[in-house]
Design a protein around this motif. Structure first.
Motif, mmCIF file in Angstrom:
data_model
loop_
_atom_site.group_PDB
_atom_site.id
_atom_site.type_symbol
_atom_site.label_atom_id
_atom_site.label_comp_id
_atom_site.label_asym_id
_atom_site.label_seq_id
_atom_site.Cartn_x
_atom_site.Cartn_y
_atom_site.Cartn_z
ATOM 1 N N MET A 228 0.834 -1.204 0.000
ATOM 2 C CA MET A 228 0.000 0.000 0.000
ATOM 3 C C MET A 228 0.870 1.255 0.000
ATOM 4 O O MET A 228 0.594 2.223 -0.731
ATOM 5 C CB MET A 228 -0.919 -0.002 1.215
ATOM 6 C CG MET A 228 -2.007 -1.058 1.196
ATOM 7 S SD MET A 228 -2.988 -1.098 2.726
ATOM 8 C CE MET A 228 -3.811 0.503 2.638
ATOM 9 N N ILE A 229 1.930 1.250 0.824
ATOM 10 C CA ILE A 229 2.825 2.412 0.870
ATOM 11 C C ILE A 229 3.522 2.596 -0.473
ATOM 12 O O ILE A 229 3.620 3.724 -0.994
ATOM 13 C CB ILE A 229 3.870 2.223 1.994
ATOM 14 C CG1 ILE A 229 3.187 2.212 3.365
ATOM 15 C CG2 ILE A 229 4.917 3.327 1.949
ATOM 16 C CD1 ILE A 229 4.102 1.784 4.499
ATOM 17 N N ALA A 230 4.030 1.498 -1.030
ATOM 18 C CA ALA A 230 4.750 1.582 -2.308
ATOM 19 C C ALA A 230 3.862 2.120 -3.415
ATOM 20 O O ALA A 230 4.284 2.937 -4.245
ATOM 21 C CB ALA A 230 5.297 0.203 -2.679
ATOM 22 N N VAL B 272 8.797 -5.021 -2.860
ATOM 23 C CA VAL B 272 8.629 -4.513 -1.496
ATOM 24 C C VAL B 272 7.588 -5.332 -0.733
ATOM 25 O O VAL B 272 7.694 -5.514 0.485
ATOM 26 C CB VAL B 272 8.256 -3.011 -1.508
ATOM 27 C CG1 VAL B 272 6.814 -2.788 -1.888
ATOM 28 C CG2 VAL B 272 8.535 -2.374 -0.155
ATOM 29 N N ARG B 273 6.608 -5.864 -1.429
ATOM 30 C CA ARG B 273 5.646 -6.744 -0.764
ATOM 31 C C ARG B 273 6.334 -8.008 -0.252
ATOM 32 O O ARG B 273 6.110 -8.448 0.885
ATOM 33 C CB ARG B 273 4.511 -7.114 -1.729
ATOM 34 C CG ARG B 273 3.371 -7.882 -1.082
ATOM 35 C CD ARG B 273 2.347 -8.315 -2.113
ATOM 36 N NE ARG B 273 2.878 -9.355 -2.972
ATOM 37 C CZ ARG B 273 2.870 -10.652 -2.658
ATOM 38 N NH1 ARG B 273 2.351 -11.059 -1.511
ATOM 39 N NH2 ARG B 273 3.367 -11.539 -3.489
ATOM 40 N N VAL C 259 9.334 -0.876 4.725
ATOM 41 C CA VAL C 259 9.022 -2.027 5.575
ATOM 42 C C VAL C 259 9.049 -1.638 7.050
ATOM 43 O O VAL C 259 8.250 -2.141 7.843
ATOM 44 C CB VAL C 259 10.002 -3.185 5.284
ATOM 45 C CG1 VAL C 259 9.794 -4.330 6.269
ATOM 46 C CG2 VAL C 259 9.815 -3.691 3.855
ATOM 47 N N ALA C 260 9.944 -0.725 7.448
ATOM 48 C CA ALA C 260 10.017 -0.302 8.848
ATOM 49 C C ALA C 260 8.696 0.308 9.310
ATOM 50 O O ALA C 260 8.201 0.010 10.407
ATOM 51 C CB ALA C 260 11.154 0.700 9.022
ATOM 52 N N VAL C 261 8.114 1.155 8.481
ATOM 53 C CA VAL C 261 6.835 1.782 8.839
ATOM 54 C C VAL C 261 5.724 0.735 8.870
ATOM 55 O O VAL C 261 4.905 0.702 9.800
ATOM 56 C CB VAL C 261 6.513 2.917 7.851
ATOM 57 C CG1 VAL C 261 5.084 3.433 8.072
ATOM 58 C CG2 VAL C 261 7.517 4.054 8.000
ATOM 59 N N ALA C 262 5.683 -0.126 7.854
ATOM 60 C CA ALA C 262 4.643 -1.154 7.807
ATOM 61 C C ALA C 262 4.760 -2.101 8.993
ATOM 62 O O ALA C 262 3.750 -2.508 9.598
ATOM 63 C CB ALA C 262 4.743 -1.928 6.490
ATOM 64 N N ASP C 263 5.984 -2.463 9.351
ATOM 65 C CA ASP C 263 6.226 -3.372 10.468
ATOM 66 C C ASP C 263 5.725 -2.765 11.781
ATOM 67 O O ASP C 263 4.995 -3.411 12.553
ATOM 68 C CB ASP C 263 7.724 -3.665 10.539
ATOM 69 C CG ASP C 263 8.093 -4.676 11.616
ATOM 70 O OD1 ASP C 263 7.216 -5.469 12.014
ATOM 71 O OD2 ASP C 263 9.259 -4.676 12.054
ATOM 72 N N ALA D 120 14.886 -6.949 -2.259
ATOM 73 C CA ALA D 120 14.225 -7.294 -0.993
ATOM 74 C C ALA D 120 15.240 -7.704 0.072
ATOM 75 O O ALA D 120 14.989 -7.538 1.270
ATOM 76 C CB ALA D 120 13.216 -8.422 -1.218
ATOM 77 N N ARG D 121 16.394 -8.221 -0.343
ATOM 78 C CA ARG D 121 17.377 -8.677 0.635
ATOM 79 C C ARG D 121 17.882 -7.518 1.502
ATOM 80 O O ARG D 121 18.053 -7.666 2.715
ATOM 81 C CB ARG D 121 18.543 -9.363 -0.084
ATOM 82 C CG ARG D 121 18.151 -10.655 -0.784
ATOM 83 C CD ARG D 121 19.380 -11.432 -1.226
ATOM 84 N NE ARG D 121 20.090 -10.745 -2.282
ATOM 85 C CZ ARG D 121 19.905 -10.937 -3.589
ATOM 86 N NH1 ARG D 121 19.005 -11.825 -3.983
ATOM 87 N NH2 ARG D 121 20.596 -10.287 -4.488
ATOM 88 N N SER D 122 18.134 -6.368 0.882
ATOM 89 C CA SER D 122 18.615 -5.230 1.668
ATOM 90 C C SER D 122 17.536 -4.706 2.604
ATOM 91 O O SER D 122 17.830 -4.197 3.694
ATOM 92 C CB SER D 122 19.105 -4.108 0.740
ATOM 93 O OG SER D 122 18.035 -3.582 -0.026
ATOM 94 N N ALA D 123 16.271 -4.808 2.212
ATOM 95 C CA ALA D 123 15.182 -4.383 3.100
ATOM 96 C C ALA D 123 15.095 -5.289 4.317
ATOM 97 O O ALA D 123 14.813 -4.826 5.431
ATOM 98 C CB ALA D 123 13.858 -4.382 2.333
ATOM 99 N N ILE D 124 15.325 -6.583 4.114
ATOM 100 C CA ILE D 124 15.321 -7.511 5.240
ATOM 101 C C ILE D 124 16.438 -7.167 6.218
ATOM 102 O O ILE D 124 16.269 -7.199 7.440
ATOM 103 C CB ILE D 124 15.462 -8.959 4.725
ATOM 104 C CG1 ILE D 124 14.202 -9.359 3.939
ATOM 105 C CG2 ILE D 124 15.714 -9.934 5.868
ATOM 106 C CD1 ILE D 124 14.337 -10.655 3.175
#
Length: 466
Positions: free
Chosen positions: A288-290, A303-304, A388-392, A356-360
């Motif tokens: 949703m954010i993306a 990002v999902r 992801v930080a905000v969604a988390d 996605a790896r760097s986001a993890i």
């Protein structure tokens, strides 16, 4: 049909009766070109069976559609009722992986028969058959027997291009419209989807492939009527079949990717029962954010996936810490804070994850540099990690955990706004607030322990997402 709701059973039955009504005139008409009907029906059936042959890669994943060039060629070569008959054997043989298989096969045959009949009617009304006959008609030479080849004067035959393209395109569009309309209706009836969403996206995904299949069918019909006859027409199938095989391989690869992600997420959910369903919800909020930030569809999918897999490193954390009731000691917190690095190591060799790896790895960094594992700040933090930080944190606040009760969505958004600029990227927070303001928050996965958006709020303070 017992597995289907009564409305879905009635809908399928209505489609079958409509298909029978479309095809019945061909059975009663002595002018029906049976040799051409039989040959095209066998070709269509053979194409569908070949796509499920283990020697050429295994069963085609359900949902990528049938091999329609033969059926659209039948629409261009035969009367509408005869074209509807051609659809039946191939429709009954289409790959099905979801029960009830028999009902689904009957449904495929019925909807394709109705679509072929409707497309054939439009094609005839727009003069498509006369245009396909071309100079044969102008020279007074009759069409070939049963549409299967040239007549007495094959050298006189030339299809009337480009005029035949208009009725052929219209027929392909009508074919697509009927299929998608019937598909949307059966989704609404069988899965009780709202009418407003049952057809959403069906037409946009299907129109281009159906037009390509229609063009291939027109090429096949032109060569079928040409002096070169049926052997030349069959040559059209080879490149189309290869392209469909490649497309099926792509879908198999996508299915394998989804299975890999699902297995990792299920392993985390089993280990950490307090966050069951959390990963899928973070993926949903990240998407949703993306979308609100205007990211392209391919990056939105990345990002999902990053949101879904952000906590996979918890598999390396002792279970007793993940399930501990009450606050963590400083030493225990340091151990849990290793999970982003564990997760990055676990997925580093999975090539399709990409960005996605760097986001993890970085989803617990803070824009003020006080996060972990590396203390990155501001623009140093990858943008997907900031999303992801905000969604988390949003899902952590709106879910009941062992150490806190769920907060209402407005309270959680207010807390995110308060921490924007220190813990979170302000632009990402604004994007989540805007997306939820427009679409609301309707999580697709909920756990047994999660009580979404309860009336009582938790204690104020910084968002807790470990």
């Amino acid at each position: 049909m017992r597995a289907l709701p009564p409305t879905a059973r009635a809908y399928v039955l209505a489609a079958v009766l409509a298909a029978a009504a479309c095809a019945a005139p061909a059975l009663a008409d002595p002018a029906t070109p049976w040799p051409a009907v039989a040959l095209l029906a066998v070709l269509y059936l053979g194409c569908e069976l070949l796509r499920t042959c283990p020697l050429v890669g295994g069963r085609v994943p359900e949902g990528i559609g049938s091999f329609f060039p033969v059926l659209t060629a039948a629409v261009f070569l035969l009367p509408p009722a005869a074209a509807a008959l051609v659809a039946v054997p191939g429709g009954l043989a289409q790959a099905v992986v979801t029960r009830p298989a028999g009902v689904r096969r009957v449904w495929h045959a019925a909807q394709q028969a109705v679509a072929a009949w409707a497309a054939g009617g439009v094609y005839g009304l727009l003069g498509g058959r006369a245009a396909l006959a071309g100079s044969r008609a102008a020279a007074g030479a009759p069409p070939g027997p049963d549409g299967a080849g040239p007549g007495a004067d094959p050298s006189a035959w030339v299809a009337d291009f480009p005029y035949v393209m208009l009725p052929a395109t219209a027929a392909a569009v009508v074919f697509c419209l009927v299929l998608t309309a019937l598909d949307g209706g059966v989704l609404a009836a069988a899965e009780r989807r709202p009418a407003a969403t049952a057809w959403q996206g069906l037409l946009t995904r299907s129109l281009a492939p159906h037009c390509v299949h229609g063009l291939a069918g027109l090429m096949m019909a032109v060569l079928w009527r040409s002096p070169y006859g049926i052997p030349a027409a069959l040559l059209v199938l080879l490149p189309m079949y290869i392209s469909c095989w490649v497309f099926a391989q792509y879908h198999r690869e996508r299915a394998a990717h989804r299975a890999t992600i699902r297995a990792l997420v299920q392993a985390v959910d089993i280990k950490d029962r307090y966050t069951r369903g959390h990963s899928e919800r973070v993926g949903q909020a990240s998407a949703m954010i993306a979308r609100e930030l205007g990211m392209a569809d391919d990056r939105l999918e990345v990002v999902r996936i990053a949101g879904i897999l952000h906590d996979v490193g918890k598999l390396g954390v002792p279970t007793r810490l993940l399930r501990k009731d009450g606050p963590l000691t400083p030493e225990e917190r340091r151990i849990i804070e290793l999970h982003p690095e564990y997760g990055h190591e676990m997925v580093r060799g999975i090539g399709f994850l990409g960005e996605a790896r760097s986001a993890i790895l970085h989803h617990h960094e803070r824009v003020d540099g006080r996060g972990y594992p590396y203390g990155l700040s501001g623009e140093q933090i990858p943008v997907l990690a900031r999303v992801v930080a905000v969604a988390d944190s949003f899902d952590a606040m709106t879910s009941t955990r062992s150490y806190s009760r769920a907060r209402p969505v407005p309270v959680a958004l207010t807390e995110l706004e308060r921490c924007a600029g220190a813990q979170f990227d302000p632009a990402v927070v604004r994007a989540l607030v805007g997306a939820i303001g427009r679409h609301g928050w309707h999580p697709v996965v909920t756990s047994d322990d999660d009580l979404q958006v309860i009336a009582a709020g938790g204690a104020p303070g910084a968002p807790a997402a470990i």
